[in-house]
Design an enzyme around this catalytic site. Structure first.
Site, short mmCIF file in Angstrom:
data_model
loop_
_atom_site.label_atom_id
_atom_site.label_comp_id
_atom_site.label_asym_id
_atom_site.label_seq_id
_atom_site.Cartn_x
_atom_site.Cartn_y
_atom_site.Cartn_z
N GLY A 1 -28.32 12.30 82.39
CA GLY A 1 -27.93 13.32 81.17
C GLY A 1 -27.49 14.80 82.01
O GLY A 1 -26.99 15.57 81.48
N THR A 2 -27.43 14.67 83.40
CA THR A 2 -27.05 15.83 84.19
C THR A 2 -25.50 15.91 83.93
O THR A 2 -24.63 14.91 83.95
CB THR A 2 -27.37 15.57 85.61
OG1 THR A 2 -28.73 15.40 85.58
CG2 THR A 2 -26.89 16.81 86.29
N THR A 3 -25.06 17.20 83.87
CA THR A 3 -23.60 17.45 83.68
C THR A 3 -23.17 18.30 84.84
O THR A 3 -23.84 18.93 85.62
CB THR A 3 -23.25 17.95 82.47
OG1 THR A 3 -23.65 19.27 82.28
CG2 THR A 3 -23.38 17.23 81.21
N HIS B 1 -25.03 28.35 74.42
CA HIS B 1 -26.34 27.51 74.79
C HIS B 1 -27.23 28.83 75.44
O HIS B 1 -26.78 29.92 75.64
CB HIS B 1 -26.11 26.60 76.03
CG HIS B 1 -25.39 25.23 75.84
ND1 HIS B 1 -23.94 25.18 75.44
CD2 HIS B 1 -26.09 24.34 75.43
CE1 HIS B 1 -23.82 23.99 75.15
NE2 HIS B 1 -25.12 23.49 75.00
N HIS B 2 -28.46 28.55 75.77
CA HIS B 2 -29.43 29.33 76.45
C HIS B 2 -29.21 29.74 77.70
O HIS B 2 -28.29 28.98 78.38
CB HIS B 2 -30.62 28.45 76.42
CG HIS B 2 -30.75 27.24 77.04
ND1 HIS B 2 -30.75 27.21 78.45
CD2 HIS B 2 -30.54 26.07 76.73
CE1 HIS B 2 -30.65 26.02 78.85
NE2 HIS B 2 -30.58 25.22 77.65
N LYS C 1 -28.79 27.55 81.23
CA LYS C 1 -27.80 26.60 81.02
C LYS C 1 -27.00 26.82 82.49
O LYS C 1 -26.28 28.03 82.59
CB LYS C 1 -26.71 26.23 79.93
CG LYS C 1 -25.73 25.60 80.15
CD LYS C 1 -26.08 24.24 79.88
CE LYS C 1 -24.88 23.16 79.37
NZ LYS C 1 -25.31 21.97 79.66
N GLY D 1 -21.27 20.13 79.35
CA GLY D 1 -20.46 19.00 79.34
C GLY D 1 -20.16 18.40 77.91
O GLY D 1 -19.23 17.76 77.85
#
Length: 238
Positions: free
Chosen positions: A75-77, A135-136, A139, A145
């Site tokens: 799940g890494t972008t 996003h937080h 990020k 992504g």
């Protein structure tokens, strides 16, 4: 199912909790202080690995999984310029690889809604289109992504846009993605079509990391025992 967690930040911990609650066994937890565990002797004991790390380390981590004959959910972008190489390695070595910019079931349904709306708006040149993602502050990449996936879907249909830019934009051929970093937002993505007469907006708002983590576990359950390159569209039969 025995799971190796590669990356043990907030997402890794959320995945750990959900996987354990579902009766799976997390046999390996690799973080910044335990990189030495990322070796075949440890990895090969797992049925599947779930990788959520950084753009700088994802490529190497995935290859380590392939070398250990372990299916990997990633799940890494922010590293996807190397995705074609990973797919080639996967197919040549008869391994299993599943990547998603977002594992949330709701987001993956949102992707399908986005593609449908873009197709409908392709023939409506009176509408401009722009995007926003929030996003937080931890990020690491911008745009996200997920935002890039959404943007590529829009660009595939709305051909009056030729590319995306991560800024407010005055050039009509560019799709503007505005990135905001605000705590504690886990993720909000909005696509807006605007004209002199009206606006059409679609938004997905995550309330917590649970949706992402739960989807990653579902993907791992689905990937076990398979070979090939897959996405969440395969998992959800979309």
């Amino acid at each position: 199912m025995k799971i190796a967690l590669i990356g043990y930040g907030k997402m890794g911990k959320a995945i750990d909790a959900i996987a354990t609650a579902k009766g799976h066994e997390v046999i390996l937890r690799v973080d910044l202080n335990s990189q030495h565990l990322l070796e075949k002797e440890h990895l090969e004991k797992a049925d599947v690995a779930i990788e959520f790390t950084t753009p700088e380390t994802a490529y190497h981590n995935i290859l380590k999984c392939f070398e250990s004959n372990v299916p990997v959910v990633c799940g890494t972008t922010g590293w996807l310029d190397k995705l074609p190489e990973i797919k080639e390695h996967c197919e040549q070595q008869h391994q299993a690889f599943l990547h998603a910019t977002n594992f949330s079931i709701g987001v993956n349904i949102f992707f399908e809604v986005n593609k449908k709306l873009a197709a409908l708006m392709a023939s409506q040149p009176q509408y401009d289109v722009w995007m926003e993602e929030i996003h937080h502050t931890q990020k690491k990449d911008a745009p996200s992504g997920t935002a890039i996936t959404l943007a590529e879907q829009v660009l595939a249909a709305v051909t009056r846009k030729t590319g995306w830019v991560n800024a407010e934009n005055q050039q009509p051929e560019n799709l503007s993605i505005i990135s905001k970093r605000i705590d504690p937002a886990p993720g909000t993505h909005t696509i807006t079509y605007t004209s002199a007469i009206d606006d059409i907006t679609i938004t997905h708002t995550a309330h917590s990391r649970e949706g992402f983590a739960s989807g990653a576990v579902v993907a791992a359950e689905w990937l076990k025992g398979k070979t090939g390159v897959f996405t969440m569209r395969d998992v959800l039969n979309l």
